[in-house]
Design a protein around this motif. Structure first.
Motif, short mmCIF file in Angstrom:
data_model
loop_
_atom_site.label_atom_id
_atom_site.label_comp_id
_atom_site.label_asym_id
_atom_site.label_seq_id
_atom_site.Cartn_x
_atom_site.Cartn_y
_atom_site.Cartn_z
N SER A 41 -10.37 -11.86 -0.90
CA SER A 41 -11.75 -11.39 -0.69
C SER A 41 -11.78 -9.91 -0.34
CB SER A 41 -12.42 -12.20 0.41
OG SER A 41 -12.59 -13.55 0.03
N SER A 42 -10.85 -9.49 0.52
CA SER A 42 -10.80 -8.07 0.89
C SER A 42 -10.42 -7.21 -0.30
CB SER A 42 -9.79 -7.86 2.04
OG SER A 42 -10.27 -8.43 3.24
N LEU A 43 -9.58 -7.73 -1.18
CA LEU A 43 -9.21 -6.98 -2.38
C LEU A 43 -10.42 -6.78 -3.29
CD1 LEU A 43 -5.75 -8.54 -3.24
CD2 LEU A 43 -6.18 -6.14 -2.72
N LEU A 44 -11.25 -7.82 -3.43
CA LEU A 44 -12.44 -7.70 -4.26
C LEU A 44 -13.42 -6.69 -3.65
CD1 LEU A 44 -13.30 -9.15 -6.89
CD2 LEU A 44 -14.76 -10.59 -5.48
N LEU A 45 -13.58 -6.76 -2.34
CA LEU A 45 -14.45 -5.80 -1.65
C LEU A 45 -13.91 -4.39 -1.80
CD1 LEU A 45 -16.86 -5.33 0.27
CD2 LEU A 45 -15.27 -5.68 2.18
N LEU A 46 -12.59 -4.23 -1.68
CA LEU A 46 -11.97 -2.92 -1.82
C LEU A 46 -12.20 -2.35 -3.21
CD1 LEU A 46 -10.09 -0.71 -0.69
CD2 LEU A 46 -8.14 -2.09 -1.45
N ALA A 47 -12.06 -3.19 -4.23
CA ALA A 47 -12.27 -2.73 -5.60
C ALA A 47 -13.71 -2.27 -5.81
CB ALA A 47 -11.93 -3.86 -6.58
N ALA A 48 -14.67 -3.02 -5.26
CA ALA A 48 -16.08 -2.64 -5.42
C ALA A 48 -16.38 -1.34 -4.69
CB ALA A 48 -16.98 -3.76 -4.90
N ALA A 49 -15.81 -1.16 -3.48
CA ALA A 49 -16.02 0.09 -2.74
C ALA A 49 -15.42 1.27 -3.49
CB ALA A 49 -15.41 -0.03 -1.34
N TYR A 50 -14.20 1.09 -4.01
CA TYR A 50 -13.58 2.15 -4.80
C TYR A 50 -14.43 2.46 -6.04
CZ TYR A 50 -9.03 2.31 -2.38
OH TYR A 50 -8.02 2.51 -1.47
N GLY A 51 -15.01 1.41 -6.64
CA GLY A 51 -15.85 1.63 -7.81
C GLY A 51 -17.03 2.53 -7.50
N HIS A 52 -17.70 2.27 -6.38
CA HIS A 52 -18.83 3.11 -5.99
C HIS A 52 -18.39 4.54 -5.68
CE1 HIS A 52 -22.27 0.39 -5.84
NE2 HIS A 52 -21.48 -0.56 -5.35
N LEU A 53 -17.16 4.70 -5.21
CA LEU A 53 -16.66 6.04 -4.88
C LEU A 53 -16.13 6.78 -6.10
CD1 LEU A 53 -14.76 5.14 -1.57
CD2 LEU A 53 -16.84 6.51 -1.75
N GLY A 54 -16.08 6.09 -7.25
CA GLY A 54 -15.58 6.72 -8.46
C GLY A 54 -14.07 6.80 -8.54
N LEU A 55 -13.36 6.03 -7.69
CA LEU A 55 -11.89 6.04 -7.69
C LEU A 55 -11.40 4.92 -8.60
CD1 LEU A 55 -11.36 6.59 -3.85
CD2 LEU A 55 -11.41 8.30 -5.67
N LYS A 56 -11.51 5.13 -9.90
CA LYS A 56 -11.26 4.06 -10.86
C LYS A 56 -9.80 3.59 -10.86
CE LYS A 56 -15.08 5.03 -14.00
NZ LYS A 56 -15.49 5.25 -15.41
N ARG A 57 -8.87 4.51 -10.67
CA ARG A 57 -7.46 4.12 -10.68
C ARG A 57 -7.15 3.21 -9.49
NH1 ARG A 57 -3.05 8.80 -10.38
NH2 ARG A 57 -3.97 8.95 -8.30
N ASP A 58 -7.68 3.55 -8.32
CA ASP A 58 -7.48 2.72 -7.14
C ASP A 58 -8.19 1.38 -7.29
OD1 ASP A 58 -6.11 4.69 -5.20
OD2 ASP A 58 -7.84 5.80 -5.93
N ALA A 59 -9.39 1.41 -7.88
CA ALA A 59 -10.13 0.17 -8.10
C ALA A 59 -9.38 -0.75 -9.04
CB ALA A 59 -11.52 0.49 -8.66
N ALA A 60 -8.80 -0.18 -10.09
CA ALA A 60 -8.05 -0.99 -11.05
C ALA A 60 -6.84 -1.64 -10.38
CB ALA A 60 -7.62 -0.13 -12.23
N ALA A 61 -6.19 -0.89 -9.50
CA ALA A 61 -5.03 -1.45 -8.80
C ALA A 61 -5.44 -2.61 -7.89
CB ALA A 61 -4.35 -0.35 -7.98
N ALA A 62 -6.59 -2.47 -7.22
CA ALA A 62 -7.07 -3.55 -6.35
C ALA A 62 -7.43 -4.78 -7.18
CB ALA A 62 -8.28 -3.07 -5.55
#
Length: 741
Positions: free
Chosen positions: A558-579
């Motif tokens: 669940s935290s990984l999904l939340l992390l990916a969504a937060a990274y998505g809003h921040l425009g950090l696509k590489r980090d979001a993809a890793a999550a």
């Protein structure tokens, strides 16, 4: 809920922790003197309202931001005059903001207060920092100068805030500062170039990806609470049998629980104190880490039914022993021995044990020593909070109940296990359906309610939360907090429920309280903080909290999904993809499927706006809308699905886990299920209704209905061309009308 625009002043003593350690009573006397002689008089003169004092700080509301700043200026000038006469006087830092606040009784909170608090931390000792909204209203009305500090990113505040420092040295300096503004433009241009270069270096260095220890370690000493504060270190097991470790840990837990029921004490949660287990650490270090004055340490020796408890209470400021005791007895005396330790501490710290606290013990204690022993063995698993450990805890709690049918806390613990299984869909770990897990939780909760315990109310809140009954969940948690004011989990769960129901601003004080009681918080606390920050669109703070949660518990999808969504809003696509890649790996290992917008869980957001915010972040992160194949014409027609299922014997497996399942469906749509269906939230009933709605197939059993779309071997997920895939939420299974070899 009432909201309004207010001028908020937050004041705090600079370096109070060190001053208090050197002379606690003297520091308190000076603080009270400043409050009555300097602050209260000027607050009244400027029509302010003192909301509350918080240890070494105070929160004040004004109807006018001009009056708020005038009050702050007069306070700091009065303190400056006194500084020449008293070299040991306290120095205050003041922050002022004009913003939206939430009114709750006599208290206020919300973003307006949070920003004022953050501004106060930017001020120098004896200084004042105000927000841009405050500056816009006061610039022309005060005889002080303002120096722009630029836009600052403040903790837990999404957008950068314009900030200004007030210059108190002399009247008319404002004009001088304004004149210098033009000359600073060239310097600013140069700074911008330097910042651009620095940002490239920062992106490579990535200081926000610092280790979890740094994220969880306070940047400055935690201030001591207004009341006696204590941390109970894990009692050492000095028995000849090393297997008695669980018993020593259980005794420590029992003392923490008893002390946490005393409202006049501030007690650190066991999660933080157990981080020192097996480590040589000084009381002063523990005091500094956890922000408490008193440290309780001791040992437990057990030989058969014989017990010996040694305990000593240490004042971390001087290292002296405040109290010590040695207690001998038998296993049947264990609660009486705990009571003696608690009473000794209460007497030493001059706090009262009320009759109410004596009554509460009835729900926590048992006269059957074997039942207590079984409970402790179960609690050793329960405290780890993983699905696997919760399953292991159940037989011990049920054994405790069998040995003592009146053991309230054992019922509450069993109810909590099943409530967590029901809320977070962990029933795949047990051979029962999700509805059966709920029935078990309700059954145990009925008996738990006969003995009031905070744990019982927490379990009831989770059951209510699972069904989106938020008012009922909040009411249960209020009861839990009243019973055990020092239980950090009640505050964390309250923040969890409030955020889920769309009230994140109200949740923030509760999760802060939870993390003050537990300065080294568990993964769940960080997940709740991440949910709350995400709900308020503080995406950087949400990412920090979610990342910390995943580092504390790498299995927390669940935290990984939340992390990916937060990274998505921040425009950090590489980090979001890793999550997302980590989430998908865990999901498949647990019998699920890769993340898609249509199948991903909504985490714990109940409101459409919050869910849409989550989905928007996942879209930014590159998560596809549907599982592979749904958008590529592989759906089956209802007639095809009917011919495949009705009147057939089918076998298959759950994707990811490989659990085998079987179903026999009559031509009329009644089915018998067996095998891996339990991991999908349904049991192995002999009579299940099967219906077809478009290309969806629904299996209905009592109040449970599992509906999913059927696809023809999408994306190569099935093992052969004869197999089809049925998607239910974030789960999937294959089936075939032909028996497997």
């Amino acid at each position: 809920m009432e909201r309004k625009l207010a001028a908020v002043m937050m004041a705090d003593v600079s370096g109070y922790g060190l001053l208090s350690q050197a002379d606690e009573e003297g520091a308190r006397v000076r603080f009270r003197a400043d409050l009555s002689d300097i602050f209260e008089q000027r607050i009244a003169e400027h029509c302010g309202r003192l909301i509350k004092t918080m240890g070494d700080g105070l929160l004040v509301e004004f109807p006018s931001v001009v009056e708020a700043v005038r009050c702050a200026v007069e306070v700091q000038r009065a303190k400056s005059k006194n500084r020449d006469r008293d070299k040991h006087q306290l120095e205050f830092r003041i922050g002022i903001n004009l913003g939206d606040v939430i009114v709750e009784g006599d208290d206020i909170h919300g973003d307006g207060v949070i920003i004022a608090e953050r501004l106060q931390s930017l001020a120098e000792p004896g200084g004042i920092v105000i927000s841009g909204t405050a500056y816009d209203h006061v610039e022309k009305h005060l005889d002080v100068a303002f120096i722009s500090l630029g836009e600052k990113r403040l903790k837990h505040v999404y957008k950068p805030i314009r900030t200004y420092r007030i210059v108190l040295d002399g009247v008319g300096s404002r004009r001088k500062v304004k004149k210098s503004r033009g000359r600073r433009l060239f310097a600013i241009a140069g700074c911008l170039l330097l910042l651009a270069a620095a940002s490239i270096g920062m992106w490579w260095w990535r200081p926000w990806d610092r280790p979890v220890e740094t994220l969880l370690t306070p940047q400055q000493d935690l201030p001591l609470p207004d009341k006696p504060s204590i941390a109970v270190l894990p009692f050492a097991n000095v028995s000849d049998d090393p297997k008695q470790e669980y018993f020593a840990d259980g005794m420590t837990d029992g003392l923490v629980t008893e002390l946490a029921q005393i409202s006049e004490l501030f007690v650190i949660a066991r999660n933080s104190t157990f981080s020192y287990k097996g480590k040589a650490v000084s009381p002063r270090q523990v005091s500094k880490d956890l922000g408490v004055r008193y440290i309780l340490e001791g040992s437990v020796q057990r030989a058969g039914d014989q017990l010996r408890i040694n305990a000593k209470l240490i004042d971390s400021l001087n290292g002296g022993h405040v109290w010590a005791g040695k207690f001998d007895g038998t296993l049947s005396d264990v609660f009486a021995l705990q009571d003696k330790v608690t009473s000794g501490i209460a007497d030493a710290l001059a706090v009262r044990l009320t009759s109410a606290s004596e009554t509460r013990k009835l729900g926590y204690q048992t006269p059957v020593s074997a039942a207590f022993d079984a409970f402790l063995r179960g609690w050793e698993h329960h405290r780890r909070s993983t699905p696997e450990d919760l399953v292991k805890a159940i037989p011990f709690f049920e054994r405790a109940i069998e040995l003592d049918p009146g053991y309230g806390r054992a019922y509450a613990a069993a109810a909590m296990v099943y409530a967590r299984i029901y809320l977070w869909h962990w029933n795949s770990q047990l051979p029962i359906s999700r509805s059966e897990a709920k029935a078990k939780a309700v059954e145990y909760l009925e008996s738990a309610r006969k003995s009031k315990t905070a744990l019982g109310h927490q379990a009831a809140s989770l059951l209510s939360e699972a069904d989106w009954q938020h008012p009922a969940a909040v009411a249960e948690l209020k009861e839990a907090i009243a019973l055990e004011p020092g239980d950090s989990w009640s505050y964390a769960l309250m923040a969890f429920v409030l955020t889920s129901s769309g009230r994140p601003e109200e949740a923030i004080p509760h999760i802060r309280t939870a993390m003050r009681l537990d300065p080294k918080p568990p993964s769940f606390f960080m997940y709740v903080l991440g949910l709350t920050e995400f709900s308020m669109e503080n995406f950087q703070a949400a990412a920090t909290a979610a990342r910390t949660s995943t580092e504390l518990n790498p299995e927390d999808d669940s935290s990984l999904l939340l992390l990916a969504a937060a990274y998505g809003h921040l425009g950090l696509k590489r980090d979001a993809a890793a999550a997302i890649a980590r989430f998908n790996k865990l999901s498949v290992e647990h019998g699920g499927i890769a993340a898609t917008i249509s199948t991903c869980p909504s985490l714990d957001f109940a409101l459409p706006d919050d869910r849409e915010r989550l989905h928007r972040g996942l879209r930014f992160a590159g998560v596809p809308e549907n599982p592979t194949g749904i958008d590529s014409g592989k759906e089956l027609e209802p007639a095809e699905i009917r011919s495949l299922l009705f009147g057939q014997r089918l076998r298959g497996r759950v994707l990811g886990s490989g659990e085998a399942h079987e179903m026999i469906i009559s031509p009329g749509g009644r089915a018998t299920l067996s095998g891996g269906w339990t991991s999908l939230g349904i049991g192995n009933p002999s009579d299940v209704e099967v219906r077809i709605d478009g290309n969806e197939v629904c299996f209905s059993q009592k109040e449970t209905a599992l509906c999913g779309v059927v696809l023809r071997n999408p994306g190569g997920l099935a093992a052969s061309e004869n197999e089809f895939v049925w998607y239910y939420g974030d789960r999937a299974l294959t089936f075939s009308p032909l028996d497997f070899p």
